[in-house]
Write a protein that holds these residues in place. Structure first.
Motif, PDB file in Angstrom:
ATOM      1  N   PRO A 138       4.174  59.126  68.351  1.00 52.20           N
ATOM      2  CA  PRO A 138       4.261  57.760  68.847  1.00 52.20           C
ATOM      3  C   PRO A 138       5.091  56.919  67.893  1.00 52.20           C
ATOM      4  O   PRO A 138       5.035  57.095  66.685  1.00 52.20           O
ATOM      5  N   ASP A 139       5.911  56.043  68.430  1.00 47.12           N
ATOM      6  CA  ASP A 139       6.730  55.195  67.563  1.00 47.12           C
ATOM      7  C   ASP A 139       6.878  53.831  68.203  1.00 47.12           C
ATOM      8  O   ASP A 139       6.415  53.573  69.312  1.00 47.12           O
ATOM      9  N   ALA A 140       7.547  52.960  67.481  1.00 48.08           N
ATOM     10  CA  ALA A 140       7.624  51.565  67.893  1.00 48.08           C
ATOM     11  C   ALA A 140       8.732  51.292  68.890  1.00 48.08           C
ATOM     12  O   ALA A 140       8.911  50.150  69.311  1.00 48.08           O
ATOM     13  N   VAL A 141       9.503  52.295  69.290  1.00 53.00           N
ATOM     14  CA  VAL A 141      10.646  52.044  70.171  1.00 53.00           C
ATOM     15  C   VAL A 141      10.419  52.573  71.575  1.00 53.00           C
ATOM     16  O   VAL A 141      11.336  52.592  72.380  1.00 53.00           O
ATOM     17  N   ASP A 142       9.178  52.992  71.892  1.00 52.77           N
ATOM     18  CA  ASP A 142       8.919  53.517  73.228  1.00 52.77           C
ATOM     19  C   ASP A 142       9.292  52.517  74.311  1.00 52.77           C
ATOM     20  O   ASP A 142       9.807  52.890  75.366  1.00 52.77           O
ATOM     21  N   GLY A 143       9.007  51.258  74.086  1.00 53.02           N
ATOM     22  CA  GLY A 143       9.334  50.247  75.088  1.00 53.02           C
ATOM     23  C   GLY A 143      10.660  49.562  74.851  1.00 53.02           C
ATOM     24  O   GLY A 143      11.027  48.650  75.595  1.00 53.02           O
ATOM     25  N   PHE A 144      11.381  49.995  73.818  1.00 47.39           N
ATOM     26  CA  PHE A 144      12.635  49.345  73.442  1.00 47.39           C
ATOM     27  C   PHE A 144      13.851  50.133  73.901  1.00 47.39           C
ATOM     28  O   PHE A 144      14.861  49.558  74.301  1.00 47.39           O
ATOM     29  N   LEU A 145      13.767  51.460  73.841  1.00 43.98           N
ATOM     30  CA  LEU A 145      14.865  52.316  74.254  1.00 43.98           C
ATOM     31  C   LEU A 145      14.488  53.089  75.505  1.00 43.98           C
ATOM     32  O   LEU A 145      13.346  53.522  75.668  1.00 43.98           O
ATOM     33  N   SER A 146      15.455  53.241  76.398  1.00 40.59           N
ATOM     34  CA  SER A 146      15.229  54.042  77.595  1.00 40.59           C
ATOM     35  C   SER A 146      15.233  55.519  77.221  1.00 40.59           C
ATOM     36  O   SER A 146      15.708  55.899  76.143  1.00 40.59           O
ATOM     37  N   PRO A 147      14.712  56.396  78.097  1.00 43.47           N
ATOM     38  CA  PRO A 147      14.741  57.835  77.798  1.00 43.47           C
ATOM     39  C   PRO A 147      16.148  58.349  77.496  1.00 43.47           C
ATOM     40  O   PRO A 147      16.326  59.155  76.571  1.00 43.47           O
ATOM     41  N   ASP A 148      17.132  57.906  78.260  1.00 41.67           N
ATOM     42  CA  ASP A 148      18.507  58.348  78.020  1.00 41.67           C
ATOM     43  C   ASP A 148      19.014  57.889  76.667  1.00 41.67           C
ATOM     44  O   ASP A 148      19.715  58.634  75.957  1.00 41.67           O
ATOM     45  N   GLU A 149      18.670  56.651  76.291  1.00 42.61           N
ATOM     46  CA  GLU A 149      19.099  56.147  74.985  1.00 42.61           C
ATOM     47  C   GLU A 149      18.420  56.911  73.854  1.00 42.61           C
ATOM     48  O   GLU A 149      19.056  57.212  72.835  1.00 42.61           O
ATOM     49  N   ARG A 150      17.144  57.228  74.024  1.00 41.84           N
ATOM     50  CA  ARG A 150      16.445  58.013  73.005  1.00 41.84           C
ATOM     51  C   ARG A 150      17.082  59.392  72.842  1.00 41.84           C
ATOM     52  O   ARG A 150      17.252  59.878  71.712  1.00 41.84           O
ATOM     53  N   GLN A 151      17.431  60.023  73.953  1.00 38.56           N
ATOM     54  CA  GLN A 151      18.057  61.340  73.873  1.00 38.56           C
ATOM     55  C   GLN A 151      19.410  61.265  73.168  1.00 38.56           C
ATOM     56  O   GLN A 151      19.763  62.152  72.389  1.00 38.56           O
ATOM     57  N   THR A 152      20.150  60.195  73.439  1.00 40.81           N
ATOM     58  CA  THR A 152      21.436  60.025  72.769  1.00 40.81           C
ATOM     59  C   THR A 152      21.251  59.862  71.261  1.00 40.81           C
ATOM     60  O   THR A 152      21.961  60.476  70.454  1.00 40.81           O
ATOM     61  N   VAL A 153      20.288  59.046  70.866  1.00 43.60           N
ATOM     62  CA  VAL A 153      20.005  58.851  69.442  1.00 43.60           C
ATOM     63  C   VAL A 153      19.562  60.174  68.818  1.00 43.60           C
ATOM     64  O   VAL A 153      19.988  60.526  67.712  1.00 43.60           O
ATOM     65  N   GLY A 154      18.734  60.908  69.539  1.00 44.12           N
ATOM     66  CA  GLY A 154      18.268  62.193  69.024  1.00 44.12           C
ATOM     67  C   GLY A 154      19.405  63.172  68.788  1.00 44.12           C
ATOM     68  O   GLY A 154      19.451  63.855  67.758  1.00 44.12           O
ATOM     69  N   ARG A 155      20.346  63.238  69.727  1.00 48.66           N
ATOM     70  CA  ARG A 155      21.492  64.139  69.562  1.00 48.66           C
ATOM     71  C   ARG A 155      22.367  63.712  68.390  1.00 48.66           C
ATOM     72  O   ARG A 155      22.903  64.556  67.658  1.00 48.66           O
ATOM     73  N   LEU A 156      22.516  62.395  68.206  1.00 54.43           N
ATOM     74  CA  LEU A 156      23.316  61.912  67.070  1.00 54.43           C
ATOM     75  C   LEU A 156      22.635  62.252  65.742  1.00 54.43           C
ATOM     76  O   LEU A 156      23.317  62.581  64.757  1.00 54.43           O
ATOM     77  N   CYS A 157      21.311  62.199  65.705  1.00 62.37           N
ATOM     78  CA  CYS A 157      20.593  62.569  64.482  1.00 62.37           C
ATOM     79  C   CYS A 157      20.782  64.056  64.177  1.00 62.37           C
ATOM     80  O   CYS A 157      20.987  64.445  63.022  1.00 62.37           O
ATOM     81  N   LYS A 158      20.711  64.888  65.211  1.00 60.94           N
ATOM     82  CA  LYS A 158      20.961  66.319  65.016  1.00 60.94           C
ATOM     83  C   LYS A 158      22.369  66.539  64.493  1.00 60.94           C
ATOM     84  O   LYS A 158      22.601  67.354  63.581  1.00 60.94           O
ATOM     85  N   LEU A 159      23.340  65.829  65.073  1.00 66.14           N
ATOM     86  CA  LEU A 159      24.728  65.980  64.655  1.00 66.14           C
ATOM     87  C   LEU A 159      24.911  65.583  63.196  1.00 66.14           C
ATOM     88  O   LEU A 159      25.644  66.250  62.444  1.00 66.14           O
ATOM     89  N   LEU A 160      24.253  64.513  62.774  1.00 71.72           N
ATOM     90  CA  LEU A 160      24.368  64.073  61.384  1.00 71.72           C
ATOM     91  C   LEU A 160      23.809  65.133  60.435  1.00 71.72           C
ATOM     92  O   LEU A 160      24.430  65.462  59.411  1.00 71.72           O
ATOM     93  N   ILE A 161      22.632  65.671  60.763  1.00 69.90           N
ATOM     94  CA  ILE A 161      22.024  66.706  59.921  1.00 69.90           C
ATOM     95  C   ILE A 161      22.922  67.942  59.863  1.00 69.90           C
ATOM     96  O   ILE A 161      23.154  68.520  58.795  1.00 69.90           O
ATOM     97  N   ASP A 162      23.458  68.349  61.018  1.00 70.61           N
ATOM     98  CA  ASP A 162      24.312  69.536  61.060  1.00 70.61           C
ATOM     99  C   ASP A 162      25.653  69.298  60.363  1.00 70.61           C
ATOM    100  O   ASP A 162      26.247  70.233  59.820  1.00 70.61           O
ATOM    101  N   SER A 163      26.120  68.052  60.363  1.00 68.64           N
ATOM    102  CA  SER A 163      27.377  67.744  59.666  1.00 68.64           C
ATOM    103  C   SER A 163      27.228  67.982  58.167  1.00 68.64           C
ATOM    104  O   SER A 163      28.178  68.390  57.494  1.00 68.64           O
ATOM    105  N   GLY A 164      26.028  67.730  57.634  1.00 69.74           N
ATOM    106  CA  GLY A 164      25.779  68.037  56.227  1.00 69.74           C
ATOM    107  C   GLY A 164      25.887  69.524  55.949  1.00 69.74           C
ATOM    108  O   GLY A 164      26.342  69.943  54.881  1.00 69.74           O
ATOM    109  N   ARG A 165      25.487  70.344  56.915  1.00 74.93           N
ATOM    110  CA  ARG A 165      25.605  71.796  56.763  1.00 74.93           C
ATOM    111  C   ARG A 165      27.059  72.231  56.822  1.00 74.93           C
ATOM    112  O   ARG A 165      27.480  73.128  56.078  1.00 74.93           O
ATOM    113  N   VAL A 166      27.824  71.609  57.704  1.00 69.51           N
ATOM    114  CA  VAL A 166      29.259  71.915  57.776  1.00 69.51           C
ATOM    115  C   VAL A 166      29.934  71.549  56.456  1.00 69.51           C
ATOM    116  O   VAL A 166      30.794  72.278  55.951  1.00 69.51           O
TER     117      VAL A 166
END
Length: 430
Positions: free
Chosen positions: A365-393
């Motif tokens: 549970p987090d504070a953005v459940d009512g702030f971000l739409s499901p699509d926006e959350r998924q986009t943020v999630g993918r960007l976080c994965k990309l940032l972590i993986d960019s460190g590996r690259v």
């Protein structure tokens, strides 16, 4: 043990168990147990509790199986989950990384699902082919191997191409910390191929001390599917930073110039040695690393302590606190807005590979459940994965390799569909 019932409890329209097989019906898998039963027995050893004359208890070393109560003492001496003597290639925490986090810079499978899993395997094999990594004369190291299906399909692909040569100069090393049932590498015992399985946590594996690798010193190719969370970082460090092996990570001279490791402490590796002969008094103990292909997943299970991209984050002005937040938000890419399951058992954050295509996601549970739409959350999630993986690259670039992230299957097959590959730059020469 799966919940189920005896054959008598199965509806009349269900098929009977195969001749000589256990009569226990596994409801979750909608089929009878396939284990062979003893003469005069109706159930296998695992489901012998169905026999009134049998008294079985859960094994105290591993609750996944049971044992006859009167044979417990004997079983504990040979159980696969017992404490074993450490092999020569076990070096505690060798790939764990820096201990100081803020160091300064220097299920039941349907036929369709089964077909999809094969597509995933073939796609990774296809990427290896495209990168020039698929071939004989090398040792494939499968991290988080599980049942070893990826190595199996690599062997099948090479066997069809050159059956005589493959059995002579192909090595497949499967690394898995857990005892695994139904291993597919057992099917290759009579093929002449060199399959070897190491039951060890990647965190403690020193590849330079593995006898199979030291024997022929074949070039190495790292592979994995899916390599959960911090297990990816442990595998990268194991493959590229093992003492006595790191100086030989460069491919043959025609493809790559040997890169010199840094002498100062490196937050990406946890190593301070720049001695090419470290760990060996008689030259290299293994072949060079040609490249790797690893399917990534479960970024929410990454840890700063093990992360190879610490230098990358620190250069961006980010540290352990921000990294932890990005890891938590990365789960949004796959979990959407599903409700929290508060009674889920705690999970180990390292070395969780295997054959299951989908893995548990963090649902907090987090504070953005009512702030971000499901699509926006998924986009943020993918960007976080990309940032972590960019460190590996970035880490791969510091080791003389060109890393790349690509989507190797459609999201309808698996949401964790990013493949990390690495090869030497094509124009590198001495």
């Amino acid at each position: 043990m799966q919940h189920g019932g005896s054959a008598a409890s199965v509806s009349s329209n269900m098929a009977a168990p195969a001749s000589g097989s256990c009569g226990f019906f596994v409801e979750k898998k909608q089929r009878f147990c396939k284990m062979i039963v003893g003469r005069g027995r109706r159930f296998c050893g695992e489901h012998a509790t169905m026999e009134r004359s049998s008294s079985r208890i859960v094994c105290p070393l591993d609750p996944k199986h049971t044992v006859s109560e009167d044979k417990l003492e004997k079983h504990l001496k040979k159980c696969n989950s017992r404490e074993k003597d450490k092999p020569v290639y076990y070096v505690e925490n060798i790939n764990a990384g820096s201990a100081d986090g803020d160091e300064p810079l220097p299920q039941v499978m349907s036929p369709l699902h089964r077909t999809m899993l094969m597509c995933v395997q073939s796609s990774i094999v296809g990427h290896l082919e495209e990168l020039g990594l698929l071939g004989g004369g090398r040792c494939f190291v499968e991290f988080g191997a599980g049942r070893g299906k990826l190595s199996h399909w690599i062997h099948e692909a090479l066997k069809d191409r050159d059956p005589l040569k493959t059995s002579e100069d192909l090595q497949l090393l499967l690394v898995e910390r857990c005892s695994t049932r139904f291993k597919v590498d057992g099917k290759h015992q009579d093929t002449g191929a060199q399959f070897e399985r190491l039951q060890v946590d990647i965190q403690h594996l020193d590849l330079s001390k593995v006898p199979l690798i030291r024997k022929k010193k074949l070039p190495l190719v790292g592979i994995g599917k899916h390599l959960c969370g911090a297990a990816t970082d442990l595998a990268l460090r194991c493959l590229l930073d093992t003492p006595g092996h790191r100086a030989e990570t460069a491919p043959p001279p025609k493809r790559l110039k040997t890169s010199e490791p840094a002498a100062e402490p490196d937050p990406d590796s946890g190593s301070v040695s720049n001695d090419p002969g470290a760990g060996s008094d008689h030259g290299p103990v293994s072949g060079p690393v040609l490249g790797l292909a690893v399917a990534l997943c479960c970024h929410h299970r990454c840890e700063w302590h093990h992360y190879v991209g610490q230098r990358f984050f620190l250069q961006l002005g980010l540290g352990p606190t921000e990294f932890s937040a990005f890891c938590r938000m990365s789960s949004w890419a796959t979990c959407g807005l599903r409700p929290t399951r508060q009674d889920r058992p705690p999970q180990d954050v390292t070395n969780q590979g295997g054959d299951d295509e989908e893995h548990e996601v963090a649902e907090e549970p987090d504070a953005v459940d009512g702030f971000l739409s499901p699509d926006e959350r998924q986009t943020v999630g993918r960007l976080c994965k990309l940032l972590i993986d960019s460190g590996r690259v970035h880490f791969l670039s510091t080791r003389g390799f060109r890393g790349r992230l690509s989507r190797y299957v459609d999201a309808s097959v698996t949401l964790e569909n990013v493949l990390l590959t690495a090869t030497p730059p094509p124009d590198c020469s001495p």
